[in-house]
Write a protein that holds these residues in place. Structure first.
Motif, PDB file in Angstrom:
ATOM      1  N   VAL A   1      66.525 -28.583 -10.185  1.00 31.52           N
ATOM      2  CA  VAL A   1      67.675 -29.457 -10.470  1.00 31.52           C
ATOM      3  C   VAL A   1      67.765 -29.788 -11.955  1.00 31.52           C
ATOM      4  O   VAL A   1      68.661 -30.522 -12.375  1.00 31.52           O
ATOM      5  N   GLY A   2      66.838 -29.250 -12.741  1.00 34.10           N
ATOM      6  CA  GLY A   2      66.793 -29.585 -14.151  1.00 34.10           C
ATOM      7  C   GLY A   2      67.603 -28.648 -15.023  1.00 34.10           C
ATOM      8  O   GLY A   2      68.183 -27.656 -14.562  1.00 34.10           O
ATOM      9  N   PRO A   3      67.626 -28.935 -16.316  1.00 39.34           N
ATOM     10  CA  PRO A   3      68.351 -28.083 -17.268  1.00 39.34           C
ATOM     11  C   PRO A   3      67.795 -26.664 -17.258  1.00 39.34           C
ATOM     12  O   PRO A   3      66.587 -26.451 -17.152  1.00 39.34           O
ATOM     13  N   GLY A   4      68.677 -25.694 -17.352  1.00 45.21           N
ATOM     14  CA  GLY A   4      68.257 -24.299 -17.406  1.00 45.21           C
ATOM     15  C   GLY A   4      67.996 -23.653 -16.067  1.00 45.21           C
ATOM     16  O   GLY A   4      67.571 -22.498 -16.012  1.00 45.21           O
ATOM     17  N   SER A   5      68.285 -24.371 -14.973  1.00 48.61           N
ATOM     18  CA  SER A   5      68.015 -23.816 -13.645  1.00 48.61           C
ATOM     19  C   SER A   5      69.200 -23.081 -13.038  1.00 48.61           C
ATOM     20  O   SER A   5      69.104 -22.560 -11.929  1.00 48.61           O
ATOM     21  N   GLN A   6      70.299 -23.017 -13.772  1.00 45.67           N
ATOM     22  CA  GLN A   6      71.538 -22.529 -13.172  1.00 45.67           C
ATOM     23  C   GLN A   6      71.505 -21.055 -12.774  1.00 45.67           C
ATOM     24  O   GLN A   6      72.306 -20.610 -11.951  1.00 45.67           O
ATOM     25  N   SER A   7      70.580 -20.288 -13.320  1.00 46.12           N
ATOM     26  CA  SER A   7      70.488 -18.876 -12.956  1.00 46.12           C
ATOM     27  C   SER A   7      69.404 -18.595 -11.931  1.00 46.12           C
ATOM     28  O   SER A   7      69.158 -17.434 -11.584  1.00 46.12           O
ATOM     29  N   ILE A   8      68.756 -19.634 -11.430  1.00 45.21           N
ATOM     30  CA  ILE A   8      67.779 -19.490 -10.348  1.00 45.21           C
ATOM     31  C   ILE A   8      68.548 -19.682  -9.056  1.00 45.21           C
ATOM     32  O   ILE A   8      68.943 -20.793  -8.709  1.00 45.21           O
ATOM     33  N   ASN A   9      68.803 -18.606  -8.345  1.00 49.44           N
ATOM     34  CA  ASN A   9      69.707 -18.673  -7.200  1.00 49.44           C
ATOM     35  C   ASN A   9      69.306 -17.621  -6.163  1.00 49.44           C
ATOM     36  O   ASN A   9      68.999 -16.483  -6.504  1.00 49.44           O
ATOM     37  N   GLY A  10      69.258 -18.045  -4.894  1.00 55.86           N
ATOM     38  CA  GLY A  10      68.925 -17.124  -3.817  1.00 55.86           C
ATOM     39  C   GLY A  10      67.449 -16.765  -3.767  1.00 55.86           C
ATOM     40  O   GLY A  10      67.085 -15.754  -3.169  1.00 55.86           O
ATOM     41  N   GLN A  11      66.610 -17.605  -4.359  1.00 55.51           N
ATOM     42  CA  GLN A  11      65.193 -17.278  -4.470  1.00 55.51           C
ATOM     43  C   GLN A  11      64.351 -17.983  -3.406  1.00 55.51           C
ATOM     44  O   GLN A  11      64.677 -19.086  -2.964  1.00 55.51           O
ATOM     45  N   SER A  12      63.252 -17.332  -3.039  1.00 55.95           N
ATOM     46  CA  SER A  12      62.252 -17.907  -2.140  1.00 55.95           C
ATOM     47  C   SER A  12      60.988 -18.084  -2.971  1.00 55.95           C
ATOM     48  O   SER A  12      60.271 -17.116  -3.231  1.00 55.95           O
ATOM     49  N   ILE A  13      60.755 -19.289  -3.403  1.00 57.49           N
ATOM     50  CA  ILE A  13      59.733 -19.566  -4.398  1.00 57.49           C
ATOM     51  C   ILE A  13      58.410 -19.913  -3.728  1.00 57.49           C
ATOM     52  O   ILE A  13      58.279 -20.942  -3.059  1.00 57.49           O
ATOM     53  N   GLN A  14      57.435 -19.047  -3.916  1.00 54.43           N
ATOM     54  CA  GLN A  14      56.123 -19.249  -3.305  1.00 54.43           C
ATOM     55  C   GLN A  14      55.314 -20.283  -4.075  1.00 54.43           C
ATOM     56  O   GLN A  14      55.222 -20.209  -5.296  1.00 54.43           O
ATOM     57  N   ILE A  15      54.753 -21.228  -3.326  1.00 49.11           N
ATOM     58  CA  ILE A  15      53.860 -22.232  -3.921  1.00 49.11           C
ATOM     59  C   ILE A  15      52.605 -22.217  -3.058  1.00 49.11           C
ATOM     60  O   ILE A  15      52.488 -22.944  -2.067  1.00 49.11           O
ATOM     61  N   SER A  16      51.686 -21.329  -3.411  1.00 50.87           N
ATOM     62  CA  SER A  16      50.549 -21.114  -2.513  1.00 50.87           C
ATOM     63  C   SER A  16      49.275 -20.704  -3.224  1.00 50.87           C
ATOM     64  O   SER A  16      48.337 -20.239  -2.587  1.00 50.87           O
ATOM     65  N   GLY A  17      49.241 -20.860  -4.546  1.00 47.81           N
ATOM     66  CA  GLY A  17      48.029 -20.583  -5.275  1.00 47.81           C
ATOM     67  C   GLY A  17      47.798 -19.144  -5.641  1.00 47.81           C
ATOM     68  O   GLY A  17      46.746 -18.793  -6.162  1.00 47.81           O
ATOM     69  N   GLY A  18      48.768 -18.284  -5.374  1.00 49.02           N
ATOM     70  CA  GLY A  18      48.608 -16.871  -5.706  1.00 49.02           C
ATOM     71  C   GLY A  18      49.616 -16.021  -4.955  1.00 49.02           C
ATOM     72  O   GLY A  18      50.386 -16.527  -4.139  1.00 49.02           O
ATOM     73  N   GLN A  19      49.611 -14.725  -5.203  1.00 46.43           N
ATOM     74  CA  GLN A  19      50.525 -13.818  -4.520  1.00 46.43           C
ATOM     75  C   GLN A  19      50.131 -13.712  -3.052  1.00 46.43           C
ATOM     76  O   GLN A  19      48.976 -13.458  -2.731  1.00 46.43           O
TER      77      GLN A  19
END
Length: 253
Positions: free
Chosen positions: A233-251
Motif C-alpha cells: 500500500v506504500g509508495p512505489g507499489s503500483q506495479s506490483i500486481n497479480g503477484q503471490s508473494i511468498q513469506i516463508s523463509g526461503g524458496q
C-alpha cells in the motif's frame, strides 16, 4: 504514527486476532481508519480504538457482508484498501472429508473473500486509488499433505486475485496475495493439538513439524506479514500486481 495512509479507509476481515490484527494495526499506525471484522463482537471490542473500528460480520453470509460493508462505507468513506484475511485452517484426509467440512472451508476461505472483494470494489471503483491484498498461504501455491480442502481453497483464492488483476490491468487498483508459511498465531496452537491427537506425537514434536516446514526453521511473526502488506500500500507499489508473494523463509515453490 505516520500519515502515509491518512484519509484512507481500510477493511480487514478476521481483523480481531493474529495476522489480520497485525495488518490492521500497521495500517492504523500509518493514519488509516480501519474497519476490522470478525464473527465475535466481543473480540473486536477488545482491540478497537486507535483507528480500529470493530464490526461483527460473517464472511460466509452474503447479507452480513453486504450490510456491514455498506455501513462501514457510510461511516468512514470508500474502502480503498481491502484485505480479505478471514479464514479457517484445518487438516483432514480426503477419505475423512464430508461435504459439510468441504463447504464450510470453501464458504469461509473462498466465498468469503469473493464477497468481501466484490462489495469493497463498489466504493473503491469510485476513487482514484485502491489495493486488494488477500491473505492466502504457501498451501495456495503447492499441495499440503493432510489438508487438501484447505489447500484447494487457498489455490482458488490466488486464482481469483490473478484474474482480478487482469480484469483491472491499467487501472489505479492492484490485486495481490500474501502467501505466508506457518505463523505464530492461535491457529498454529490449534493445529499443534490436532497433530498431536491424530499422530500420538508430543505437543512439542507436533509444533516442530510446523516449524521445520518453514525454510528458515522458525515460525513467522505476524509483524512480518503486516510489513509485506504495508509495502503493497506504500509508495512505489503500483506495479506490483497479480503477484503471490511468498513469506516463508526461503524458496518453497
Amino acid at each position: 504514527m505516520d500519515d502515509m495512509l491518512s484519509g484512507k479507509h481500510a477493511l480487514v476481515t478476521g481483523g480481531g486476532t493474529g495476522i489480520g490484527l497485525a495488518i490492521a494495526r500497521a495500517f492504523a499506525d500509518q493514519g488509516a481508519q480501519v474497519t476490522i471484522t470478525g464473527r465475535r463482537q466481543s473480540v473486536l471490542d477488545e482491540v478497537a480504538g486507535d483507528g480500529l473500528f470493530g464490526a461483527a460480520m460473517d464472511v460466509r453470509d452474503e447479507t452480513s457482508v453486504c450490510d456491514v460493508i455498506a455501513a462501514a462505507v457510510e461511516a468512514r468513506g470508500p474502502i480503498q484498501i481491502c484485505v480479505p484475511n478471514a479464514g479457517i485452517a484445518e487438516g483432514r484426509s480426503l477419505h475423512k472429508t464430508d461435504m459439510a467440512f468441504w463447504r464450510d472451508m470453501m464458504a469461509t476461505n473462498l466465498d468469503g473473500a469473493f464477497l468481501t472483494i466484490r462489495e469493497s470494489l463498489t466504493s473503491m471503483r469510485q476513487t482514484d486509488w485502491g489495493r486488494v491484498i488477500a491473505v492466502s498461504s504457501i498451501a495456495g501455491l503447492r499441495g499440503l499433505p493432510g489438508a487438501p480442502t484447505y489447500a484447494a481453497s487457498k489455490h482458488g483464492l490466488i486464482g481469483l486475485i490473478r484474474s482480478l488483476s487482469e480484469d483491472y490491468m491499467g487501472t489505479p487498483y492492484t490485486f495481490n496475495a500474501l502467501c505466508p508459511g506457518y505463523v505464530d498465531t492461535p491457529i498454529v496452537d490449534r493445529n499443534q493439538e490436532a497433530i498431536a491427537a491424530r499422530t500420538g506425537m508430543s505437543a512439542e514434536a507436533a509444533r516442530d513439524v510446523m516449524v521445520k516446514a518453514n525454510r528458515h526453521k522458525r515460525l513467522l511473526e505476524v509483524e512480518e506479514v503486516a510489513a509485506a502488506a504495508l509495502w503493497l500500500v506504500g509508495p512505489g507499489s503500483q506495479s506490483i500486481n497479480g503477484q503471490s508473494i511468498q513469506i516463508s523463509g526461503g524458496q518453497t515453490v
